[in-house]
Enzyme design. Sequence first.
Site, PDB file in Angstrom:
ATOM      1  N   ASP A  22      64.521   7.807  30.774  1.00  0.00           N
ATOM      2  CA  ASP A  22      64.379   8.447  29.462  1.00  0.00           C
ATOM      3  C   ASP A  22      64.239   7.410  28.336  1.00  0.00           C
ATOM      4  O   ASP A  22      64.694   6.277  28.468  1.00  0.00           O
ATOM      5  CB  ASP A  22      65.607   9.333  29.212  1.00  0.00           C
ATOM      6  CG  ASP A  22      65.350  10.367  28.126  1.00  0.00           C
ATOM      7  OD1 ASP A  22      64.172  10.625  27.807  1.00  0.00           O
ATOM      8  OD2 ASP A  22      66.329  10.905  27.590  1.00  0.00           O
ATOM      9  N   ASN A  70      58.635  19.796  31.681  1.00  0.00           N
ATOM     10  CA  ASN A  70      57.788  18.881  30.894  1.00  0.00           C
ATOM     11  C   ASN A  70      56.401  19.452  30.573  1.00  0.00           C
ATOM     12  O   ASN A  70      55.698  18.936  29.698  1.00  0.00           O
ATOM     13  CB  ASN A  70      57.636  17.522  31.579  1.00  0.00           C
ATOM     14  CG  ASN A  70      58.858  16.635  31.466  1.00  0.00           C
ATOM     15  OD1 ASN A  70      59.105  15.778  32.309  1.00  0.00           O
ATOM     16  ND2 ASN A  70      59.660  16.824  30.422  1.00  0.00           N
TER      17      ASN A  70
END
Length: 243
Positions: A22, A70
């Site tokens: 991330d 996503n």
Amino acid sequence: MNNEELKIDSEKLPRHVAIIMDGNGRWASVRGLLRSAGHSAGVKTLKKILTTAVNLKLEALTVYAFSTENWKRPHAEVDFLMHLFSEYIEREKAEMHSNNVQLKFIGRLEEFSAGIQKQMYDAVELMKNNTGVKFNIAANYGGQDEIVRATQNLAKKISAGELQPENITAEIFETELDTKSQPPVDLLIRTGGDYRISNFLLWQSAYAELWFTDTTFPEFTQEEFISALVDFGKRDRKFGAIK
Ligand code: FPP
């Protein structure tokens, strides 16, 4: 570098490491770059992490490249990530193969374009007999989705009369997971400063040791990766028992 040079006790290494990569977007924004530049920089970090995993002879490494959620990102970003997958597979597969890496993609792969699916299957096929690091790229992956798919498969076996409900055990359940025949996650690393699991390897991480860092994924170095592994070696794992 071998383990001695790295001052790592192989006995204390995790068998399976999972990484939530991330912070790519934030790495790019603070530099006035497009988020896509952050993902490209993340790919460079990933290459170094895989090299370290190969050198240390880790048994399995799973990275979260694209979650089932996503797809909600802007079209341009999703398209860019698809382009990155395709480029990454083509560019890296020969080197991975020569390093004896056994590549696998985990997740709902059928939702990718036919072209990307073919690249994924071809790369997996190329490396299927390799015996080194099991390198799982989680793509269109969600831990809950994986558990639902496993349950559906077991339910089909029950309706076909091949399985009795009372015979379902944790071991049987695991045979339906994308990571079947792989060890559970020992160490789960998340870069980028957030403290959550984000639907990653929910079943496999039941007893994982967690390691969080504020460092964004593009800035995550081999040294920091190794310090996470060394820290893991100092953890007192009890698996619910008393020592
Ligand atoms: C999270 O950062 C990262 C992703 C959703 C994608 C991770 C992808 C890569 C590292 C590169 C592609 C991988 C392969 C295997 C080619 P974020 O975008 O959520 O960052 P932010 O939290 O700073 O916005």
